[in-house]
Design a protein around this motif. Structure first.
Motif, PDB file in Angstrom:
ATOM      1  N   ILE A  92      39.555 -84.155   1.163  1.00 39.17           N
ATOM      2  CA  ILE A  92      40.318 -83.501   0.092  1.00 39.17           C
ATOM      3  C   ILE A  92      41.397 -84.434  -0.448  1.00 39.17           C
ATOM      4  O   ILE A  92      41.595 -84.554  -1.651  1.00 39.17           O
ATOM      5  CB  ILE A  92      40.945 -82.181   0.600  1.00 39.17           C
ATOM      6  CG1 ILE A  92      39.840 -81.149   0.861  1.00 39.17           C
ATOM      7  CG2 ILE A  92      41.964 -81.642  -0.402  1.00 39.17           C
ATOM      8  CD1 ILE A  92      40.298 -79.931   1.654  1.00 39.17           C
ATOM      9  N   GLU A  93      42.077 -85.124   0.457  1.00 39.34           N
ATOM     10  CA  GLU A  93      43.197 -85.971   0.038  1.00 39.34           C
ATOM     11  C   GLU A  93      42.749 -87.369  -0.347  1.00 39.34           C
ATOM     12  O   GLU A  93      43.552 -88.176  -0.820  1.00 39.34           O
ATOM     13  CB  GLU A  93      44.237 -86.069   1.166  1.00 39.34           C
ATOM     14  CG  GLU A  93      44.793 -84.732   1.644  1.00 39.34           C
ATOM     15  CD  GLU A  93      45.734 -84.089   0.614  1.00 39.34           C
ATOM     16  OE1 GLU A  93      46.192 -84.819  -0.294  1.00 39.34           O
ATOM     17  OE2 GLU A  93      45.989 -82.882   0.727  1.00 39.34           O
ATOM     18  N   GLY A  94      41.479 -87.685  -0.069  1.00 40.29           N
ATOM     19  CA  GLY A  94      40.973 -88.996  -0.443  1.00 40.29           C
ATOM     20  C   GLY A  94      41.476 -90.137   0.422  1.00 40.29           C
ATOM     21  O   GLY A  94      41.452 -91.290   0.029  1.00 40.29           O
ATOM     22  N   GLY A  95      41.950 -89.816   1.645  1.00 39.06           N
ATOM     23  CA  GLY A  95      42.365 -90.872   2.580  1.00 39.06           C
ATOM     24  C   GLY A  95      41.338 -90.990   3.688  1.00 39.06           C
ATOM     25  O   GLY A  95      40.718 -90.010   4.054  1.00 39.06           O
ATOM     26  N   ALA A 100      48.088 -88.982  13.286  1.00 36.44           N
ATOM     27  CA  ALA A 100      49.362 -89.669  13.019  1.00 36.44           C
ATOM     28  C   ALA A 100      49.160 -90.768  11.983  1.00 36.44           C
ATOM     29  O   ALA A 100      49.968 -90.922  11.056  1.00 36.44           O
ATOM     30  CB  ALA A 100      49.919 -90.241  14.325  1.00 36.44           C
ATOM     31  N   GLY A 101      48.074 -91.519  12.105  1.00 35.49           N
ATOM     32  CA  GLY A 101      47.787 -92.585  11.146  1.00 35.49           C
ATOM     33  C   GLY A 101      47.536 -92.030   9.754  1.00 35.49           C
ATOM     34  O   GLY A 101      48.032 -92.567   8.751  1.00 35.49           O
ATOM     35  N   PHE A 102      46.804 -90.945   9.686  1.00 37.93           N
ATOM     36  CA  PHE A 102      46.501 -90.300   8.406  1.00 37.93           C
ATOM     37  C   PHE A 102      47.782 -89.834   7.726  1.00 37.93           C
ATOM     38  O   PHE A 102      47.987 -90.017   6.526  1.00 37.93           O
ATOM     39  CB  PHE A 102      45.570 -89.112   8.655  1.00 37.93           C
ATOM     40  CG  PHE A 102      45.238 -88.320   7.425  1.00 37.93           C
ATOM     41  CD1 PHE A 102      44.321 -88.797   6.496  1.00 37.93           C
ATOM     42  CD2 PHE A 102      45.841 -87.090   7.194  1.00 37.93           C
ATOM     43  CE1 PHE A 102      44.011 -88.069   5.357  1.00 37.93           C
ATOM     44  CE2 PHE A 102      45.537 -86.355   6.063  1.00 37.93           C
ATOM     45  CZ  PHE A 102      44.620 -86.838   5.139  1.00 37.93           C
ATOM     46  N   ARG A 103      48.657 -89.287   8.533  1.00 33.10           N
ATOM     47  CA  ARG A 103      49.924 -88.781   8.049  1.00 33.10           C
ATOM     48  C   ARG A 103      50.781 -89.926   7.489  1.00 33.10           C
ATOM     49  O   ARG A 103      51.422 -89.800   6.439  1.00 33.10           O
ATOM     50  CB  ARG A 103      50.607 -88.130   9.244  1.00 33.10           C
ATOM     51  CG  ARG A 103      51.718 -87.222   8.924  1.00 33.10           C
ATOM     52  CD  ARG A 103      52.114 -86.517  10.210  1.00 33.10           C
ATOM     53  NE  ARG A 103      53.366 -85.826   9.989  1.00 33.10           N
ATOM     54  CZ  ARG A 103      53.870 -84.956  10.854  1.00 33.10           C
ATOM     55  NH1 ARG A 103      53.237 -84.697  11.982  1.00 33.10           N
ATOM     56  NH2 ARG A 103      55.003 -84.361  10.596  1.00 33.10           N
ATOM     57  N   THR A 154      49.084 -91.156   4.119  1.00 27.93           N
ATOM     58  CA  THR A 154      48.973 -90.238   2.990  1.00 27.93           C
ATOM     59  C   THR A 154      50.195 -89.346   2.816  1.00 27.93           C
ATOM     60  O   THR A 154      50.360 -88.720   1.773  1.00 27.93           O
ATOM     61  CB  THR A 154      47.751 -89.306   3.166  1.00 27.93           C
ATOM     62  OG1 THR A 154      47.962 -88.521   4.343  1.00 27.93           O
ATOM     63  CG2 THR A 154      46.460 -90.101   3.312  1.00 27.93           C
ATOM     64  N   GLY A 155      51.024 -89.242   3.850  1.00 23.79           N
ATOM     65  CA  GLY A 155      52.147 -88.310   3.798  1.00 23.79           C
ATOM     66  C   GLY A 155      51.717 -86.859   3.963  1.00 23.79           C
ATOM     67  O   GLY A 155      52.507 -85.941   3.756  1.00 23.79           O
ATOM     68  N   VAL A 156      50.441 -86.656   4.320  1.00 23.28           N
ATOM     69  CA  VAL A 156      49.910 -85.297   4.416  1.00 23.28           C
ATOM     70  C   VAL A 156      49.676 -84.906   5.875  1.00 23.28           C
ATOM     71  O   VAL A 156      49.117 -85.685   6.646  1.00 23.28           O
ATOM     72  CB  VAL A 156      48.576 -85.180   3.644  1.00 23.28           C
ATOM     73  CG1 VAL A 156      47.932 -83.817   3.864  1.00 23.28           C
ATOM     74  CG2 VAL A 156      48.811 -85.439   2.159  1.00 23.28           C
ATOM     75  N   VAL A 157      50.117 -83.696   6.227  1.00 26.58           N
ATOM     76  CA  VAL A 157      49.810 -83.138   7.540  1.00 26.58           C
ATOM     77  C   VAL A 157      48.598 -82.208   7.380  1.00 26.58           C
ATOM     78  O   VAL A 157      48.668 -81.236   6.641  1.00 26.58           O
ATOM     79  CB  VAL A 157      51.003 -82.323   8.093  1.00 26.58           C
ATOM     80  CG1 VAL A 157      50.656 -81.747   9.469  1.00 26.58           C
ATOM     81  CG2 VAL A 157      52.252 -83.177   8.161  1.00 26.58           C
ATOM     82  N   PRO A 158      47.467 -82.518   8.051  1.00 26.91           N
ATOM     83  CA  PRO A 158      46.308 -81.632   7.933  1.00 26.91           C
ATOM     84  C   PRO A 158      46.667 -80.212   8.390  1.00 26.91           C
ATOM     85  O   PRO A 158      47.369 -80.039   9.384  1.00 26.91           O
ATOM     86  CB  PRO A 158      45.272 -82.252   8.871  1.00 26.91           C
ATOM     87  CG  PRO A 158      45.680 -83.687   9.003  1.00 26.91           C
ATOM     88  CD  PRO A 158      47.185 -83.679   8.919  1.00 26.91           C
ATOM     89  N   GLY A 159      46.210 -79.215   7.632  1.00 28.94           N
ATOM     90  CA  GLY A 159      46.538 -77.828   7.960  1.00 28.94           C
ATOM     91  C   GLY A 159      45.293 -76.980   8.157  1.00 28.94           C
ATOM     92  O   GLY A 159      44.341 -77.066   7.388  1.00 28.94           O
ATOM     93  N   LEU A 160      45.296 -76.194   9.229  1.00 32.36           N
ATOM     94  CA  LEU A 160      44.178 -75.286   9.517  1.00 32.36           C
ATOM     95  C   LEU A 160      44.681 -73.845   9.422  1.00 32.36           C
ATOM     96  O   LEU A 160      45.665 -73.485  10.062  1.00 32.36           O
ATOM     97  CB  LEU A 160      43.651 -75.535  10.934  1.00 32.36           C
ATOM     98  CG  LEU A 160      42.594 -74.558  11.458  1.00 32.36           C
ATOM     99  CD1 LEU A 160      41.293 -74.682  10.678  1.00 32.36           C
ATOM    100  CD2 LEU A 160      42.335 -74.769  12.947  1.00 32.36           C
ATOM    101  N   ALA A 161      44.017 -73.045   8.606  1.00 33.03           N
ATOM    102  CA  ALA A 161      44.336 -71.617   8.526  1.00 33.03           C
ATOM    103  C   ALA A 161      43.286 -70.837   9.305  1.00 33.03           C
ATOM    104  O   ALA A 161      42.092 -71.009   9.089  1.00 33.03           O
ATOM    105  CB  ALA A 161      44.348 -71.151   7.071  1.00 33.03           C
TER     106      ALA A 161
END
Ligand code: NAD
Length: 291
Positions: free
Chosen positions: A285-288, A23-26, A29-36
């Motif tokens: 990857i996102e640098g956060g 939640a803090g990362f989101r 950074t505005g990014v939701v980590p994604g797992l494929a």
């Protein structure tokens, strides 16, 4: 009697903390980590694992995408999917569920995964980084074992650690991790002589073999920490089956200082570590910062 290491509770606590970190990362950074997660074919056990991973991924606030391909998928088709996921900015972790059906070339597929998205830690680049003692995405099961050892609060530096089993997914990376903790590490395998004697010398004993009850109580050094990675289905003597580890638990629990039960020890930590690796990959990857 040994302290019982409750992997289920440790995994649950870590997963809860992870949800807050996601939640803090989101927020930052505005990014939701994604797992494929990629599943080829219709192996029943693999399908269960994949569903479980996807469900837990969503439970901590990350995105999960499942790609279920028919058993007849060609090497070229699977490679094309992996390459598409490598380029997909919404995907931070890629997991190809093993084993792949024949005649697919597992090694070639794993080599195609972007090492920065390799949340299983199976890519040669990550195995190499780990062997060099550098930061890497580390295979989930041995990472889970290390976290359980840390949770116990026992000092690892200078201790004699024996890893029984030298598989690429458990034994080898486990030995590397213990080396980074300044343990004196021995690796035993199917050709090792005097396994009982090696075990008796170990302050920390990690077993990943796949033979029920291989390690007997009188092989264990009194007070040793025993981490049992084995998952073996055996006859329960009443027409059903049950899951046991590689260590004769009832015997070992009288001698060891601490021991993981099976089930409920290492198993729950594996998925928790997969989710932690996915956040770590997203952060890199996102640098956060992942914290
Ligand atoms: P593997 O079959 O790839 O490797 C087994 C290793 O054990 C080999 O290195 C082999 O040399 C060694 N071995 C075989 N017989 C031996 C003997 N008699 N004495 C000493 N060593 C011997 O297995 P793996 O993938 O590493 O898995 C090992 C076990 O851990 C299995 O029971 C598996 O189901 C379980 N596992 C559990 C998790 C989890 O999440 N808890 C994850 C992966 C594997």
């Amino acid at each position: 009697p040994a302290r019982v290491i409750d992997g289920k509770a440790v995994a649950a606590a870590r997963t809860q903390a992870l949800a807050q970190r996601v939640a803090g990362f989101r927020e930052r950074t505005g990014v939701v980590p994604g797992l494929a997660v990629v599943l080829v074919g219709d192996d029943a056990a693999s399908a269960i694992y994949v569903r479980r991973k996807a469900r837990q991924c969503e439970a901590v606030g990350m995105r999960s995408v499942q790609h279920v391909l028919p058993g007849a998928t060609t090497q070229a088709e699977l490679l094309a999917l992996v390459e598409r996921l490598n380029r997909d900015p919404d995907v931070h972790g890629i997991l190809v569920q093993l084993p792949l059906p024949r005649p697919l070339d597992e090694a070639a597929i794993l080599a195609a995964v972007d090492p920065d998205k390799d949340v299983d830690g199976f890519h040669t680049m990550n195995a190499g980084r780990l062997a060099l003692g550098r930061p890497a995405l580390v295979p989930c099961t041995p990472l889970g074992c290390l976290l359980l050892l840390r949770e116990l609060g026992v000092a690892l530096r200078g201790k004699r650690a024996l890893v029984v089993g030298r598989s690429v997914i458990v034994g080898r990376p486990m030995a590397q991790l213990l080396l980074m903790e300044d343990c004196t590490v021995t690796i035993a395998h199917r050709h090792s002589q005097d396994l009982a004697m090696l075990c008796r010398e170990a302050d920390i004993l990690i077993v990943a073999v796949g033979i029920p009850g291989l390690i007997r109580g009188d092989w264990i050094r009194p007070g040793a920490v025993v981490i049992d990675v084995g998952i073996n289905r055996v006859d329960d003597g009443a027409g059903g089956s049950r899951i046991v580890g590689d260590v004769a638990y009832d015997e070992a629990a009288h001698v060891a200082g601490a021991i993981t039960p099976v089930p409920g020890g290492v198993g729950p930590m594996t998925i928790a570590c997969l989710l932690e690796n996915t956040l770590a990959a997203a952060a890199a990857i996102e640098g956060g910062a992942a914290a």
